[in-house]
Design a protein around this motif. Structure first.
Motif, PDB file in Angstrom:
ATOM      1  N   VAL A  77       0.856  -1.175   0.000  1.00  0.00           N
ATOM      2  CA  VAL A  77       0.000   0.000   0.000  1.00  0.00           C
ATOM      3  C   VAL A  77       0.896   1.230   0.000  1.00  0.00           C
ATOM      4  N   SER A  78       0.695   2.095  -0.957  1.00  0.00           N
ATOM      5  CA  SER A  78       1.451   3.348  -0.986  1.00  0.00           C
ATOM      6  C   SER A  78       0.480   4.482  -1.212  1.00  0.00           C
ATOM      7  N   ASN A  79       0.790   5.632  -0.648  1.00  0.00           N
ATOM      8  CA  ASN A  79      -0.045   6.807  -0.893  1.00  0.00           C
ATOM      9  C   ASN A  79       0.837   8.028  -1.054  1.00  0.00           C
ATOM     10  N   SER A  80       0.223   9.103  -1.478  1.00  0.00           N
ATOM     11  CA  SER A  80       0.979  10.295  -1.834  1.00  0.00           C
ATOM     12  C   SER A  80       1.638  10.966  -0.639  1.00  0.00           C
ATOM     13  N   MET A  81       1.250  10.604   0.593  1.00  0.00           N
ATOM     14  CA  MET A  81       1.897  11.186   1.764  1.00  0.00           C
ATOM     15  C   MET A  81       3.101  10.358   2.213  1.00  0.00           C
ATOM     16  N   THR A  82       2.958   9.036   2.209  1.00  0.00           N
ATOM     17  CA  THR A  82       4.071   8.205   2.674  1.00  0.00           C
ATOM     18  C   THR A  82       5.265   8.272   1.741  1.00  0.00           C
ATOM     19  N   GLU A  83       5.037   8.738   0.509  1.00  0.00           N
ATOM     20  CA  GLU A  83       6.133   8.852  -0.449  1.00  0.00           C
ATOM     21  C   GLU A  83       6.876  10.179  -0.313  1.00  0.00           C
ATOM     22  N   VAL A  84       6.343  11.098   0.482  1.00  0.00           N
ATOM     23  CA  VAL A  84       6.963  12.414   0.631  1.00  0.00           C
ATOM     24  C   VAL A  84       8.078  12.341   1.670  1.00  0.00           C
ATOM     25  N   SER A  85       9.267  12.820   1.320  1.00  0.00           N
ATOM     26  CA  SER A  85      10.367  12.841   2.288  1.00  0.00           C
ATOM     27  C   SER A  85      10.058  13.884   3.363  1.00  0.00           C
ATOM     28  N   TYR A  86      10.607  13.660   4.562  1.00  0.00           N
ATOM     29  CA  TYR A  86      10.313  14.563   5.672  1.00  0.00           C
ATOM     30  C   TYR A  86      10.828  15.975   5.435  1.00  0.00           C
ATOM     31  N   GLN A  87      11.819  16.122   4.564  1.00  0.00           N
ATOM     32  CA  GLN A  87      12.303  17.472   4.292  1.00  0.00           C
ATOM     33  C   GLN A  87      11.305  18.272   3.451  1.00  0.00           C
ATOM     34  N   ASP A  88      10.392  17.563   2.758  1.00  0.00           N
ATOM     35  CA  ASP A  88       9.364  18.231   1.954  1.00  0.00           C
ATOM     36  C   ASP A  88       8.009  18.260   2.647  1.00  0.00           C
ATOM     37  N   LEU A  89       7.960  17.785   3.893  1.00  0.00           N
ATOM     38  CA  LEU A  89       6.704  17.706   4.639  1.00  0.00           C
ATOM     39  C   LEU A  89       6.790  18.530   5.914  1.00  0.00           C
ATOM     40  N   GLN A  90       5.799  19.387   6.126  1.00  0.00           N
ATOM     41  CA  GLN A  90       5.725  20.183   7.340  1.00  0.00           C
ATOM     42  C   GLN A  90       4.365  19.994   7.996  1.00  0.00           C
ATOM     43  N   SER A  91       4.341  20.090   9.313  1.00  0.00           N
ATOM     44  CA  SER A  91       3.089  20.076  10.058  1.00  0.00           C
ATOM     45  C   SER A  91       3.020  21.337  10.900  1.00  0.00           C
ATOM     46  N   LYS A  92       1.845  21.967  10.940  1.00  0.00           N
ATOM     47  CA  LYS A  92       1.639  23.166  11.741  1.00  0.00           C
ATOM     48  C   LYS A  92       0.446  22.940  12.672  1.00  0.00           C
ATOM     49  N   LEU A  93       0.672  23.144  13.953  1.00  0.00           N
ATOM     50  CA  LEU A  93      -0.375  22.935  14.941  1.00  0.00           C
ATOM     51  C   LEU A  93      -1.440  24.016  14.841  1.00  0.00           C
ATOM     52  N   VAL A  94      -2.702  23.591  14.851  1.00  0.00           N
ATOM     53  CA  VAL A  94      -3.829  24.520  14.913  1.00  0.00           C
ATOM     54  C   VAL A  94      -4.262  24.688  16.369  1.00  0.00           C
ATOM     55  N   TYR A  95      -4.456  23.540  17.064  1.00  0.00           N
ATOM     56  CA  TYR A  95      -4.747  23.615  18.501  1.00  0.00           C
ATOM     57  C   TYR A  95      -4.403  22.276  19.158  1.00  0.00           C
ATOM     58  N   LEU A  96      -4.213  22.322  20.474  1.00  0.00           N
ATOM     59  CA  LEU A  96      -3.952  21.143  21.287  1.00  0.00           C
ATOM     60  C   LEU A  96      -4.655  21.338  22.621  1.00  0.00           C
ATOM     61  N   LYS A  97      -5.443  20.356  23.038  1.00  0.00           N
ATOM     62  CA  LYS A  97      -6.161  20.481  24.304  1.00  0.00           C
ATOM     63  C   LYS A  97      -6.475  19.104  24.882  1.00  0.00           C
ATOM     64  N   LYS A  98      -6.744  19.081  26.202  1.00  0.00           N
ATOM     65  CA  LYS A  98      -7.207  17.868  26.858  1.00  0.00           C
ATOM     66  C   LYS A  98      -8.729  17.875  26.903  1.00  0.00           C
ATOM     67  N   ILE A  99      -9.326  16.718  26.647  1.00  0.00           N
ATOM     68  CA  ILE A  99     -10.779  16.604  26.708  1.00  0.00           C
ATOM     69  C   ILE A  99     -11.154  15.303  27.422  1.00  0.00           C
ATOM     70  N   LYS A 100     -12.422  15.216  27.838  1.00  0.00           N
ATOM     71  CA  LYS A 100     -12.957  13.966  28.346  1.00  0.00           C
ATOM     72  C   LYS A 100     -13.494  13.173  27.159  1.00  0.00           C
TER      73      LYS A 100
END
Length: 244
Positions: A77-100
């Motif tokens: 199984v391959s997809n367009s995200m797993t083929e992207v090297s980490y140098q070409d992939l960025q993640s930006k946090l929108v929010y982080l919280k604790k919930i029940k």
């Protein structure tokens, strides 16, 4: 060289690999592949990089390009995200919280109603273009120190550093159109075709360590699975019973 031609060569080589067309599990040289497909060696290098990124081949310097035998015995199984090297992939946090946890999260993580769960949302940026918005949940008792740096780096790497042994991921894909909220985050129009992806990460002991829901644009997925004759005959049998 057009991306369409590159995609064709990738698909064709994957097919030939599973057809066992290459002697001794060894691919032809880059020069021979370029000649066979009538493309440049640069295009072949891009193709081989794709095949290597999904774990299908490995290049041994001074020796050649070999097919990973292990990959042939398992579904691919391959997809367009797993083929992207980490140098070409960025993640930006929108929010982080604790919930029940609600009833669904309690069931997924096997939690009690009073146990906390991390909920976070992040956008995934591929080659400077926003392509995914992901909302995810992780049990606080497994990851008491989850933070922005972890989420914007790699959840899997964080789990491995915590000495957790990851077993596999269960993922579901469904076509959809974007809601107004998701479209605004992804900088496109409401109603744009997209892929809705749900995923659960499972540890070796069976514990679910992450559950996520993703809206993705510009997304592709390819898979190869062994033919299961017993399942096929069972389905055929069920169909024949219904038609009688």
């Amino acid at each position: 060289m057009s991306s369409k031609k590159t995609e064709f060569i990738v698909s064709d080589l994957i097919c030939k690999i599973f057809q066992q067309k290459f002697w001794n599990n060894r691919l032809p040289t880059q020069r021979d592949l370029a000649c066979a497909y009538q493309v440049s060696r640069f295009t072949i290098q891009k193709v081989l990089k794709r095949l290597e990124s999904i774990g299908l081949i490995e290049s041994i310097q001074g020796d050649g390009i070999y097919i990973r035998e292990r990959a042939l015995g398992n579904p691919l199984v391959s997809n367009s995200m797993t083929e992207v090297s980490y140098q070409d992939l960025q993640s930006k946090l929108v929010y982080l919280k604790k919930i029940k946890p609600d009833a669904e999260l309690q069931s997924i993580f096997n939690l009690k109603a009073d146990e906390d769960v991390w909920e976070f949302q992040r956008i995934r940026i591929v080659c400077y273009e926003i392509s995914q918005v992901e909302t995810a949940w992780m049990p606080c008792h497994l990851f008491p120190e989850l933070n922005r740096a972890v989420i914007e780096d790699s959840i899997q790497n964080y789990a491995l550093k915590k000495k957790y042994r990851i077993s596999h991921f269960m993922t579901n894909y469904r076509p959809m159109v974007l809601s107004k909220e998701a479209a605004e985050i992804l900088n496109c129009k409401k109603g744009t075709p997209a892929m809705y992806i749900t995923s659960r990460g499972i540890l070796k002991d069976g514990t679910i360590f992450i559950c996520s829901k993703i809206n993705a644009i510009h997304y592709e997925c390819t898979y190869i699975i062994p033919f299961n004759k017993d399942v096929y005959l069972s389905r055929r049998g069920s169909r024949q019973k219904k038609t009688k």
